[in-house]
Design a protein around this motif. Structure first.
Motif, short mmCIF file in Angstrom:
data_model
loop_
_atom_site.label_atom_id
_atom_site.label_comp_id
_atom_site.label_asym_id
_atom_site.label_seq_id
_atom_site.Cartn_x
_atom_site.Cartn_y
_atom_site.Cartn_z
N LEU A 54 0.81 -1.22 0.00
CA LEU A 54 0.00 0.00 0.00
C LEU A 54 0.85 1.27 0.00
O LEU A 54 0.34 2.34 -0.30
N ALA A 74 -3.76 -11.37 -9.21
CA ALA A 74 -5.08 -11.25 -8.60
C ALA A 74 -5.44 -12.52 -7.83
O ALA A 74 -5.98 -12.45 -6.73
N ARG A 77 -3.74 -12.35 -4.55
CA ARG A 77 -4.30 -11.34 -3.63
C ARG A 77 -5.51 -11.90 -2.91
O ARG A 77 -5.83 -11.50 -1.79
N ARG A 78 -6.20 -12.82 -3.57
CA ARG A 78 -7.37 -13.46 -2.95
C ARG A 78 -6.96 -14.30 -1.74
O ARG A 78 -7.78 -14.60 -0.89
N MET A 88 -12.49 -0.09 6.53
CA MET A 88 -12.69 -0.24 5.08
C MET A 88 -14.10 -0.73 4.75
O MET A 88 -14.31 -1.45 3.77
N TYR A 102 -17.78 -7.80 -0.29
CA TYR A 102 -16.40 -8.27 -0.26
C TYR A 102 -16.31 -9.75 -0.65
O TYR A 102 -15.29 -10.19 -1.21
N THR B 82 -8.74 1.69 -0.08
CA THR B 82 -7.69 0.73 0.29
C THR B 82 -8.24 -0.68 0.28
O THR B 82 -7.56 -1.62 -0.17
N GLY B 83 -9.48 -0.83 0.75
CA GLY B 83 -10.13 -2.15 0.71
C GLY B 83 -10.21 -2.67 -0.71
O GLY B 83 -9.98 -3.86 -0.96
N LEU B 84 -10.50 -1.80 -1.65
CA LEU B 84 -10.58 -2.21 -3.06
C LEU B 84 -9.19 -2.54 -3.61
O LEU B 84 -9.02 -3.49 -4.36
N ARG B 85 -8.20 -1.73 -3.20
CA ARG B 85 -6.84 -1.99 -3.70
C ARG B 85 -6.29 -3.32 -3.17
O ARG B 85 -5.46 -3.95 -3.82
N LEU B 86 -6.76 -3.71 -1.98
CA LEU B 86 -6.30 -4.98 -1.42
C LEU B 86 -7.05 -6.16 -2.00
O LEU B 86 -6.64 -7.31 -1.83
N SER B 87 -8.15 -5.89 -2.67
CA SER B 87 -8.97 -6.99 -3.21
C SER B 87 -8.32 -7.53 -4.49
O SER B 87 -7.43 -6.90 -5.05
N PRO B 88 -8.81 -8.67 -4.96
CA PRO B 88 -8.22 -9.24 -6.19
C PRO B 88 -8.58 -8.46 -7.46
O PRO B 88 -8.12 -8.82 -8.52
N LEU B 89 -9.38 -7.43 -7.33
CA LEU B 89 -9.79 -6.68 -8.53
C LEU B 89 -8.61 -5.95 -9.15
O LEU B 89 -7.78 -5.39 -8.44
N GLU B 90 -8.59 -5.94 -10.48
CA GLU B 90 -7.59 -5.14 -11.18
C GLU B 90 -7.97 -3.67 -11.03
O GLU B 90 -9.17 -3.33 -11.07
N PRO B 91 -6.99 -2.77 -10.87
CA PRO B 91 -7.32 -1.34 -10.75
C PRO B 91 -8.16 -0.84 -11.92
O PRO B 91 -9.04 0.00 -11.75
#
Lengths: 230, 222
Positions: A54, A74, A77-78, A88, A102, B82-91
């Motif tokens: 981050l 990705a 990250r999961r 959050m 989520y 930040t929650g979205l950035r930590l998720s597996p989603l591509e930016p």
């Protein structure tokens, strides 16, 4: 040789000209937990942020599952759950909607069922339809923990997980960590007080002025958290 | 990727339905702009298609900028970005979903703006108005793509909304000129075939903004 789930290699972070983390080395393998203690402002949260990618590093490397954190796929990250100081959570969504959202992001099968299961698990069944805005700080913290765990991650980074939790909530977190370690996962916890992890022998570290050092001594029973002793 | 996109879009629309902040603010701003302009133009020039087209696009840009800013700022509340950035989603998926959510909110407010325009500028309620739809859709997409991207930077700053306007307006000028020209022509009774060049400019700018956003969002959100 087993691949570390999370690893810091000579990791340094500077905010402007001020060094916050200096040459931090850390390695956490499957089935292991690490507890990092330190005073306020010692750099615990910064370390968690740096390990998650981050914030930018001024030197060194942060790795997860053997890959540089900046190039983490990705799918990988999961496999990671994170709790930070801020929950959050979307304050205008209900507790159930937040978890469903989520769960979908983590591509969970049957997000509604997963959300319901984790709400019950964290003792939030009665407030499932309340907006996150209306939850108490402790309830919000429980919901944030459920959010981090809903994708059944292998690696969980907890930044001050016991903040605002009551005895019962802290006990549930203890169980979650035990289960995580039992299924071969790993947990990294930060706290400003020493912790012990029931059923595991965590690696204890201290952050002092941005440097990660082995903890001088095991925590005494007096200072250990309540859930660890029950 | 599609699941994540749909989840994000559904979440944004749920929040908007619950709070109604973006659509309401956009509609109120559009109404104010149209009222001010119709009074300023007076009864004689007010009925001309050029005046109506100008008013429409002023309303679009003045109401669109705060709309995008609000939508992006919602992700900063409680550190949700930040929650979205930590998720597996591509930016890029996060960006695409935000643009889609802002565009949908803006489309609703534009439908209301168009109705108000007909009333205030004494326009005929006929086929010419339908011909405006593709022009407005292209203009909206470009504005949303650009302002969502820039809003990602400015929403974290003090006076971010003002800065967003300062950054967005110059870059949006080509679309603004093309949009006003095309709208004025269409309201005067010209067919869409007669405004192909402005439409091409709108489409080209849209493509540029969307591709830039798609590629740069990762770095700007970080």
């Amino acid at each position: 040789m087993t691949t570390a789930l999370v690893e810091a290699l000579s990791l340094s972070v500077m905010f402007g000209l001020r060094p916050v983390l200096t040459e931090v080395n850390l390695k956490l393998e499957r089935g292991r937990a690490a507890v990092i203690t330190g005073a306020n402002g010692a750099g615990k949260s910064t370390l968690v942020h740096a390990l998650c990618g981050l914030i930018g590093l001024s030197a060194g490397q942060a790795r997860m599952f053997g890959q540089d954190i900046r190039r983490l796929r990705a799918d990988d990250r999961r496999r990671v759950g994170v709790t930070l100081h801020r929950s959050m959570l979307y304050l205008n969504l209900t507790a159930r909607e937040n978890l469903e959202f989520y769960a979908k992001l983590n591509a969970c099968q049957k997000p509604s069922e997963q959300a319901a299961r984790w709400l019950e698990r964290l003792g939030l069944g009665a407030v499932a339809e309340q907006r996150a805005r209306d939850l108490s700080r402790g309830m919000e913290q429980r919901l944030a923990l459920a959010r981090a765990m809903i994708g059944e991650p292998e690696l969980v980074l907890f930044d001050e997980p016991f903040a605002s939790l009551d005895r019962q909530g802290a006990a549930v977190v203890g169980e979650l960590i035990q289960e995580l370690l039992a299924r071969g996962g790993a947990a990294l916890l930060t706290s400003h007080e020493p912790l012990t992890v029931k059923g595991a022998e965590p690696e204890n570290y201290q952050l002092v002025s941005g440097r990660l050092l082995p903890a001088a001594a095991q925590p005494s029973r007096r200072t250990a958290w309540r859930w660890m002793l029950t | 990727m599609l699941t994540g996109f749909c989840a994000l879009l559904h979440k944004d629309l749920t929040l908007e339905r619950r709070g109604g902040r973006v659509v309401i603010e956009l509609c109120v701003l559009s109404l104010l702009v149209l009222v001010v302009l119709v009074v300023a133009y007076g009864p004689e020039t007010g009925g001309r298609p050029e005046s109506a087209a100008g008013a429409l696009w002023v309303a679009l840009i003045l109401s669109g900028l705060p709309g995008a800013s609000l939508a992006v700022a919602a992700e900063h509340e409680n550190d949700c970005l930040t929650g979205l950035r930590l998720s597996p989603l591509e930016p890029a998926t996060i960006y695409a979903a935000k643009v889609a959510a802002v565009a949908l909110s803006m489309a609703v407010s534009q439908a209301a703006t168009l109705l108000l325009l007909v009333l205030f500028f004494n326009l005929q309620f006929d086929l010419n108005l339908l011909r405006l739809i593709p022009i407005l859709l292209l203009g909206t997409l470009g504005l949303c793509a650009l302002s969502t991207l820039l809003g990602t930077i400015t929403s974290r700053l003090r006076a971010g909304e003002m800065l967003l306007a300062l950054l967005t307006a110059p870059l949006y000028v080509p679309e603004l000129i093309a949009g006003v020209k095309a709208s004025a022509a269409v309201l005067s009774g010209a067919s869409l075939a007669a405004v192909v060049l402005p439409l091409k400019i709108l489409a080209a700018c849209d493509l540029l903004f969307v591709v830039c956003g798609y590629l740069l969002f990762e770095y700007l959100a970080g």
